[in-house]
Enzyme design. Structure first.
Site, short mmCIF file in Angstrom:
data_model
loop_
_atom_site.label_atom_id
_atom_site.label_comp_id
_atom_site.label_asym_id
_atom_site.label_seq_id
_atom_site.Cartn_x
_atom_site.Cartn_y
_atom_site.Cartn_z
N ARG A 114 111.09 117.03 28.73
CA ARG A 114 109.79 118.59 28.81
C ARG A 114 109.43 118.76 27.51
NH1 ARG A 114 113.11 121.18 25.14
NH2 ARG A 114 116.09 121.16 25.09
N HIS A 162 114.00 124.54 25.90
CA HIS A 162 114.57 124.52 26.81
C HIS A 162 115.00 125.35 27.78
CE1 HIS A 162 118.73 123.53 29.51
NE2 HIS A 162 119.26 124.73 28.76
N TYR A 165 115.06 119.71 16.50
CA TYR A 165 116.17 118.94 16.73
C TYR A 165 115.04 118.08 17.28
CZ TYR A 165 115.76 121.68 21.67
OH TYR A 165 115.13 122.35 22.26
#
Length: 369
Positions: A268, A272, A282
């Site tokens: 992606r 999120h 991250y």
């Protein structure tokens, strides 16, 4: 008494399992066919239609993010990067098949028949966004991680008991495979040979947790072994590979051979969800750049251009069509009567229990003022 060392070749056992799950691919990053024998028998029009849906959905994602930032949508999980995994899998289905989506899987149910304005209403939490039109075999996107796997097993078993020649398909991310519902769903479906397809869209991060920290398994596809069902790992940025994997899984299912677990290796590009996630905390820019080179739209575009059936003019027409459709759909969503508390209460039960009857009267009085 001491046990002799090396009685069991445990590491060898694990290695042998992993070797059985190589990544299936048809198109490489340059849009070149690397597995000619596996190329599906799709007409030029079908190939163009699949590309049209992928381009359209990329625009839908971009506009949905903008609408969310404007406060005109509620919950939204970006989809850019996962178009091949999502849309090629749906493209391999039939109208009578049933989709049980996760919260990132709105594109599949839109292309399966859910009107776009209702998808927007779902994002807003409006009850009408969850009222599926007659003949559209989908349920509302599941928010609880992995719960749709249990539901899929049940829907698939119901199809089998009714003698239907159709399948139930569900989706989760890599993080979903860490949930108990994941194992229960595939195990139940395997035990009853239910016509189910279980998709795992491995985009490498369950929100912020990398897949390497979620499981010691070399692949997520190999988790199918414990349930006694086939597992396949597929290049999730390759629409042809995804299509072939799902098409074959569907044939197995309707022929009575039971469920299949399919892991698509995808990514992606956005956060999120739009609820405050920051992927730069991250994910490295190096990793992002690596996967941007695998963009499913770029790959498929090169393949179709090489066949002489796609060009910039066609793509621009699709982009303008998507923008116009989205504008009309959000307008229709805006014109839908606002949800009232009494609407919410009235749709909870067929016969309201006493406590909700009392609340209904209270809110009827408030809303009448």
């Amino acid at each position: 008494m001491a046990v002799k060392a090396n009685v069991f070749d445990l590491q060898g056992q694990l290695n042998k399992v992993a070797e059985n799950f190589p990544m299936f691919q048809i198109l490489n990053e340059e849009g070149e066919v690397v597995n000619k024998a596996a190329v599906p028998d799709l007409s030029d029009e079908q190939l163009k239609e699949l590309m049209r849906r992928m381009v359209y959905t990329r625009i839908l994602d971009q506009r949905s993010i903008s609408l969310n930032r404007q406060g005109r949508l509620g919950f939204y999980a970006p989809t850019a990067g996962q178009e091949a995994s999502q849309l090629a899998s749906q493209f391999a289905l039939e109208k009578e098949d049933f989709i049980l989506p996760g919260y990132r899987d709105v594109p599949q149910i839109v292309w399966h028949g859910l009107p776009l304005y209702q998808a927007f209403l779902f994002s807003r939490g409006h009850f009408h966004g969850n009222q599926m039109p007659e003949g559209v075999n989908v349920i509302s996107p599941q928010i609880i991680i992995g719960a749709q796997y249990i539901q899929c097993a049940g829907v698939a078993l119901g199809m089998k008991k009714r003698g239907k020649k159709s399948v139930a398909i569900t989706y989760t991310g890599d993080g979903g495979t860490s949930q108990g519902d994941f194992y229960e769903g595939i195990n139940f479906a395997g035990a009853f040979k239910a016509p189910a397809i279980f998709m795992v869209q491995n985009n490498r991060f369950a929100i912020s947790t990398p897949v390497e920290k979620q499981s010691a398994a070399h692949t997520l596809a190999q988790k199918a072994v414990a349930a006694g069902i086939p597992g396949i790992q597929v290049d999730g940025m390759d629409p042809l590979a995804v299509y072939v994997a799902v098409k074959e899984a569907r044939e197995r299912a309707v022929n009575g051979d039971g469920p299949t677990l399919i892991e698509t290796l995808t990514y992606r590009y956005g956060p999120h969800t739009m609820a405050g996630d920051d992927p730069t905390r991250y994910r490295t820019s190096e990793l992002d750049n690596e996967w941007e080179k695998k963009d499913p739209l770029v790959r498929f575009r090169k393949y179709l251009e090489g066949k002489g059936i796609w060009n910039e003019e066609i793509e621009n027409q699709v982009i303008e069509e998507a923008k116009e459709d989205i504008k009309n759909a959000i307008k229709k969503a805006d014109e839908t009567p606002k949800q009232k508390v009494t609407d919410l209460i009235s749709h909870m039960f067929e016969v309201l229990p006493q406590n909700l009857e009392e609340q209904m009267e209270i809110y009827k009085a408030k809303e009448s003022k």
